[in-house]
Design an enzyme around this catalytic site. Structure first.
Site, short mmCIF file in Angstrom:
data_model
loop_
_atom_site.label_atom_id
_atom_site.label_comp_id
_atom_site.label_asym_id
_atom_site.label_seq_id
_atom_site.Cartn_x
_atom_site.Cartn_y
_atom_site.Cartn_z
N GLU A 1 -12.83 -41.81 -14.48
CA GLU A 1 -11.76 -42.80 -14.33
C GLU A 1 -11.77 -43.35 -12.92
O GLU A 1 -12.00 -42.59 -11.96
CB GLU A 1 -10.41 -42.12 -14.63
CG GLU A 1 -9.23 -43.07 -14.63
CD GLU A 1 -7.92 -42.37 -15.01
OE1 GLU A 1 -7.92 -41.52 -15.92
OE2 GLU A 1 -6.91 -42.68 -14.38
N ASP B 1 -9.27 -45.70 -10.56
CA ASP B 1 -7.90 -46.25 -10.58
C ASP B 1 -7.53 -47.07 -9.37
O ASP B 1 -7.77 -46.66 -8.24
CB ASP B 1 -6.87 -45.09 -10.55
CG ASP B 1 -6.94 -44.21 -11.74
OD1 ASP B 1 -7.17 -44.72 -12.83
OD2 ASP B 1 -6.74 -42.99 -11.57
N GLU C 1 -3.75 -48.34 -8.29
CA GLU C 1 -2.34 -48.34 -8.67
C GLU C 1 -1.55 -48.98 -7.54
O GLU C 1 -1.69 -48.58 -6.38
CB GLU C 1 -1.84 -46.91 -8.92
CG GLU C 1 -2.40 -46.34 -10.21
CD GLU C 1 -1.91 -44.93 -10.48
OE1 GLU C 1 -1.42 -44.67 -11.58
OE2 GLU C 1 -2.02 -44.08 -9.57
N GLN D 1 -2.78 -47.24 -4.28
CA GLN D 1 -3.35 -45.90 -4.43
C GLN D 1 -4.63 -46.01 -5.27
O GLN D 1 -4.65 -46.68 -6.29
CB GLN D 1 -2.36 -44.99 -5.12
CG GLN D 1 -2.96 -43.63 -5.52
CD GLN D 1 -1.89 -42.61 -5.87
OE1 GLN D 1 -1.09 -42.22 -5.02
NE2 GLN D 1 -1.87 -42.18 -7.11
N THR D 2 -5.69 -45.37 -4.80
CA THR D 2 -6.91 -45.31 -5.60
C THR D 2 -7.22 -43.86 -5.92
O THR D 2 -6.81 -42.95 -5.19
CB THR D 2 -8.12 -45.93 -4.86
OG1 THR D 2 -8.30 -45.26 -3.61
CG2 THR D 2 -7.93 -47.42 -4.62
N ASN D 3 -7.92 -43.68 -7.03
CA ASN D 3 -8.33 -42.33 -7.40
C ASN D 3 -9.66 -42.43 -8.15
O ASN D 3 -9.96 -43.47 -8.75
CB ASN D 3 -7.27 -41.66 -8.28
CG ASN D 3 -7.40 -40.14 -8.32
OD1 ASN D 3 -8.30 -39.55 -7.71
ND2 ASN D 3 -6.52 -39.50 -9.06
N ARG E 1 -8.27 -37.12 -6.28
CA ARG E 1 -8.93 -37.71 -5.10
C ARG E 1 -8.15 -38.94 -4.63
O ARG E 1 -8.73 -39.99 -4.34
CB ARG E 1 -10.36 -38.11 -5.45
CG ARG E 1 -11.28 -36.95 -5.84
CD ARG E 1 -12.73 -37.40 -5.89
NE ARG E 1 -13.61 -36.28 -6.13
CZ ARG E 1 -14.08 -35.93 -7.33
NH1 ARG E 1 -13.74 -36.61 -8.41
NH2 ARG E 1 -14.90 -34.90 -7.44
N TRP F 1 8.22 -40.86 -8.81
CA TRP F 1 7.22 -40.53 -7.79
C TRP F 1 6.71 -41.70 -6.97
O TRP F 1 6.23 -41.51 -5.84
CB TRP F 1 6.00 -39.84 -8.43
CG TRP F 1 5.24 -40.69 -9.41
CD1 TRP F 1 5.51 -40.82 -10.74
CD2 TRP F 1 4.12 -41.55 -9.13
NE1 TRP F 1 4.62 -41.71 -11.31
CE2 TRP F 1 3.76 -42.16 -10.35
CE3 TRP F 1 3.39 -41.87 -7.97
CZ2 TRP F 1 2.70 -43.08 -10.44
CZ3 TRP F 1 2.33 -42.77 -8.07
CH2 TRP F 1 2.00 -43.37 -9.30
N ARG G 1 -2.97 -29.47 0.40
CA ARG G 1 -3.53 -29.55 -0.95
C ARG G 1 -4.95 -29.01 -1.00
O ARG G 1 -5.36 -28.42 -1.98
CB ARG G 1 -3.55 -31.00 -1.41
CG ARG G 1 -2.48 -31.35 -2.40
CD ARG G 1 -2.57 -32.82 -2.69
NE ARG G 1 -3.35 -33.11 -3.88
CZ ARG G 1 -3.80 -34.32 -4.17
NH1 ARG G 1 -3.60 -35.31 -3.34
NH2 ARG G 1 -4.46 -34.52 -5.28
#
Ligand code: NAG
Length: 293
Positions: free
Chosen positions: A109, A111, A113, A126-128, A137, A203, A281
């Site tokens: 995936e 992303d 966002e 936001q990227t992942n 990530r 969130w 994290r």
């Protein structure tokens, strides 16, 4: 079969035009209308076509958000669209644009966002990246312009060397193919292209502190200039390994010096979160963070 010396096509322009048709990759002409490439997956009544289907309006209100998906899946290529995000007070809203293999356990995936904010506060992107089922990530950058004032181009380039997330001409994220170092890279599963607009005020904005203000609803985002170029799967088996696909070309295999400078500028001036440096994290630095781009 050659076309160069026949009466049928005996000048260079004609030959080039013919070659364009003959070698047309398994991809779309661009930009496409919304319905050529996509279908609505969530709440028909909240997606309105504009400009003869070349643009769309997405709506979020107290009844529903909405979403759409590509009709095809792709393996390598580039997806881009122009998006104008929700203006003014967009806190608690999330507009997403992503690619997803939709394979539960071992999904890949990519992303984008867009996390809304209170009026006058910066939008966050936001990227992942999920590769082989592993995500977590996240990176975040604050945009250096008002993404609701005008359309901007958001794109994902995906080839055998890397995945690059672009905001207009500026790369904001690079995920390199470091398989040689044992780091997974999405390359075996085709992905569809998706977008959704929804409420996520538990969130999205300042970690959930800022709630959506329904007095400001309905919220609208606009999309246009849909452009997907890539190998459609299922399709000719040779497409994904064809080195003459433009997205595999030398100039797309790494950032050129101008792009590399912009990428550095974003990271120095606009990055607000990076999982690579989040020691709470990740007490152990994830390997891809050390492998370099
Ligand atoms: C919203 O604005 C605040 C204040 O400027 C900022 O700290 C935050 O990163 C912005 N974005 C989100 C998604 O909270």
């Amino acid at each position: 079969m050659t076309y160069t010396s026949t009466k049928f096509c005996n000048n260079i322009v004609c030959t080039l035009i013919l070659l364009m048709f003959v070698t047309l990759p398994v991809a779309n002409t661009k930009p496409a209308t919304f319905l050529q490439d996509f279908h609505i997956t969530w709440s028909d009544s909240h997606i309105k076509q504009l400009d003869g289907g070349r643009a769309i309006q997405l709506t979020l209100d107290q009844n529903s958000g909405c979403g759409f998906a590509s009709k095809n899946k792709y393996l390598f290529g580039r997806v881009s669209m122009k998006i104008k995000l929700i203006p003014d007070d967009s806190a608690g809203t999330v507009t997403a644009f992503y690619m997803n293999s939709n394979t539960d356990q071992i999904r890949d995936e990519l992303d984008f966002e867009f996390l809304g904010n209170r009026s006058g506060q910066p939008y966050t992107v936001q990227t992942n990246v999920f590769a082989n089922g592993k995500g977590d990530r996240e990176q975040r950058v604050n945009l250096w312009f008002d993404p609701a004032a005008d359309f901007h181009t958001y794109s994902i380039l995906w080839n055998h060397q890397h995945v690059v997330f672009y905001v207009d001409e500026t790369p904001i994220r690079v995920y390199k193919n470091n398989e040689a170092k044992g780091i997974p890279f999405p390359k075996a599963q085709p992905m569809g292209v998706y977008s959704t607009l929804w409420e996520a005020d538990d969130w999205a904005t300042r970690g959930g502190l800022e709630k959506i203000d329904w007095n400001k609803a309905p919220f609208y985002a606009y999309y246009k200039d849909f452009d997907i170029e890539g190998c459609i799967i299922p399709g000719p088996a040779t497409c994904t390994s064809n080195p003459s696909n433009w997205w595999e070309g030398v100039t797309y295999q790494h950032l050129d010096s101008v792009a590399a400078r912009r990428y550095k500028w974003v990271r120095v001036n606009h990055m607000v979160y990076d999982y690579c440096t989040d020691r709470n994290r990740n007490p152990v630095i994830p390997p891809e963070c050390l492998a370099g781009i």
